[in-house]
Write a protein that holds these residues in place. Structure first.
Motif, PDB file in Angstrom:
ATOM      1  N   ARG A 115       0.841  -1.196   0.000  1.00  0.00           N
ATOM      2  CA  ARG A 115       0.000   0.000   0.000  1.00  0.00           C
ATOM      3  C   ARG A 115       0.868   1.234   0.000  1.00  0.00           C
ATOM      4  O   ARG A 115       1.929   1.260   0.604  1.00  0.00           O
ATOM      5  N   SER A 116       0.387   2.260  -0.651  1.00  0.00           N
ATOM      6  CA  SER A 116       1.060   3.557  -0.581  1.00  0.00           C
ATOM      7  C   SER A 116       0.021   4.642  -0.747  1.00  0.00           C
ATOM      8  O   SER A 116      -1.073   4.397  -1.253  1.00  0.00           O
ATOM      9  N   GLU A 117       0.361   5.823  -0.273  1.00  0.00           N
ATOM     10  CA  GLU A 117      -0.535   6.940  -0.482  1.00  0.00           C
ATOM     11  C   GLU A 117      -0.524   7.270  -1.967  1.00  0.00           C
ATOM     12  O   GLU A 117       0.508   7.163  -2.623  1.00  0.00           O
ATOM     13  N   PRO A 118      -1.676   7.673  -2.514  1.00  0.00           N
ATOM     14  CA  PRO A 118      -1.691   8.046  -3.929  1.00  0.00           C
ATOM     15  C   PRO A 118      -0.691   9.174  -4.179  1.00  0.00           C
ATOM     16  O   PRO A 118      -0.566  10.089  -3.369  1.00  0.00           O
ATOM     17  N   ASN A 121      -6.209   0.002 -12.325  1.00  0.00           N
ATOM     18  CA  ASN A 121      -5.412   0.576 -13.409  1.00  0.00           C
ATOM     19  C   ASN A 121      -4.998  -0.507 -14.403  1.00  0.00           C
ATOM     20  O   ASN A 121      -5.069  -0.326 -15.605  1.00  0.00           O
ATOM     21  N   ASP A 148      -2.879  -3.696  -9.919  1.00  0.00           N
ATOM     22  CA  ASP A 148      -2.473  -2.314  -9.650  1.00  0.00           C
ATOM     23  C   ASP A 148      -3.760  -1.493  -9.607  1.00  0.00           C
ATOM     24  O   ASP A 148      -4.470  -1.408 -10.614  1.00  0.00           O
ATOM     25  N   ALA A 149      -4.083  -0.931  -8.443  1.00  0.00           N
ATOM     26  CA  ALA A 149      -5.376  -0.256  -8.305  1.00  0.00           C
ATOM     27  C   ALA A 149      -5.296   0.917  -7.337  1.00  0.00           C
ATOM     28  O   ALA A 149      -4.374   1.006  -6.522  1.00  0.00           O
ATOM     29  N   GLN A 150      -6.284   1.796  -7.444  1.00  0.00           N
ATOM     30  CA  GLN A 150      -6.483   2.906  -6.515  1.00  0.00           C
ATOM     31  C   GLN A 150      -7.735   2.583  -5.704  1.00  0.00           C
ATOM     32  O   GLN A 150      -8.729   2.122  -6.268  1.00  0.00           O
ATOM     33  N   ARG A 198     -10.505   4.116  -2.743  1.00  0.00           N
ATOM     34  CA  ARG A 198     -11.015   5.253  -1.963  1.00  0.00           C
ATOM     35  C   ARG A 198     -12.070   4.751  -0.987  1.00  0.00           C
ATOM     36  O   ARG A 198     -13.042   4.128  -1.384  1.00  0.00           O
ATOM     37  N   GLN A 253      -5.773   5.004  -1.085  1.00  0.00           N
ATOM     38  CA  GLN A 253      -4.515   4.269  -1.194  1.00  0.00           C
ATOM     39  C   GLN A 253      -4.298   3.773  -2.604  1.00  0.00           C
ATOM     40  O   GLN A 253      -5.254   3.536  -3.339  1.00  0.00           O
ATOM     41  N   SER A 254      -3.043   3.609  -2.948  1.00  0.00           N
ATOM     42  CA  SER A 254      -2.668   2.851  -4.135  1.00  0.00           C
ATOM     43  C   SER A 254      -2.275   1.471  -3.634  1.00  0.00           C
ATOM     44  O   SER A 254      -1.599   1.352  -2.611  1.00  0.00           O
ATOM     45  N   ASN A 260      -0.730  -2.478  -4.782  1.00  0.00           N
ATOM     46  CA  ASN A 260      -0.068  -3.298  -5.796  1.00  0.00           C
ATOM     47  C   ASN A 260       0.168  -4.674  -5.206  1.00  0.00           C
ATOM     48  O   ASN A 260       0.690  -4.791  -4.106  1.00  0.00           O
TER      49      ASN A 260
END
Length: 195
Positions: free
Chosen positions: A24-27, A120, A143-145, A147, A160-161, A163
């Motif tokens: 996870r990462s912040e967008p 994505n 690979d997705a976003q 909310r 979050q992003s 992967n």
């Protein structure tokens, strides 16, 4: 008899595979038009916690959409069905009411969390293909976003992003698409339940 026990044990290991992990990462913030994306480093993975209020933690509505490349893939319907089935199973086990939402992301006026997932890119690899072809099946990835918003009024709880990936080099032991969605579902439930 001994051969049967060994065969059964081997089959269990194969079907279990390696555990999938969710990165996870912040967008990433929007880049100015003049910035060269190729030279801009990607955001470093961090452990991002989404803050879901207790009043919104008992119902999860999931909406999965995709980029043009994702939604036009031949296995998009199967991929979305996997999300629906796995999230339904995992939320039920966690005592969370689950609803699937098709079409545009929208609030319902009920207490709960609306999870909007925008894929994505992805690559489906099933367990059968992994067992039969091993390394030749390539890597499964998502690979997705994501909310998280209030189902009643649209207040943002967090974004979050994500992967997930597997290494075909692990052969038949590499994680496949359903295992990766299970890992995402478990991660989402953990975040909703955090107090």
């Amino acid at each position: 008899m001994k051969t049967l026990k060994i065969s059964t044990l081997a089959l269990c290991v194969v079907l279990g595979g390696c555990a999938a992990t969710v990165q996870r990462s912040e967008p990433a913030p929007a880049q100015p038009a003049s910035t060269n994306a190729a030279t801009t480093p990607a955001a470093a993975p961090v452990n991002v916690t989404v803050k879901v209020p207790e009043a919104s933690a008992n119902r999860l509505v999931l909406n999965v959409s995709g980029s043009k490349i994702s939604s036009e893939s031949k296995d998009w319907g199967y991929f979305k069905d996997e999300w629906r089935a796995i999230f339904e199973q995992q939320t039920k086990a966690a005592g969370i009411q689950f609803e699937w939402q098709e079409g545009e992301v929208r609030q319902s006026g009920q207490a709960g969390t609306l999870l909007a997932v925008n894929v994505n890119d992805y690559r489906v690899v099933g367990q059968g293909a992994r067992i039969l072809f091993g390394i030749m099946t390539g890597n499964a990835y998502i690979d997705a976003q994501m909310r998280y918003t209030d189902l009643q009024n649209g207040t943002l709880f967090g974004a979050q992003s994500i992967n997930t990936s597997s290494s075909a080099g692990h052969g038949i032991f590499a994680t496949v698409t359903p295992q990766q969605i299970y890992a995402i579902a478990d991660d989402v439930i953990r975040q909703i339940k955090i107090r």
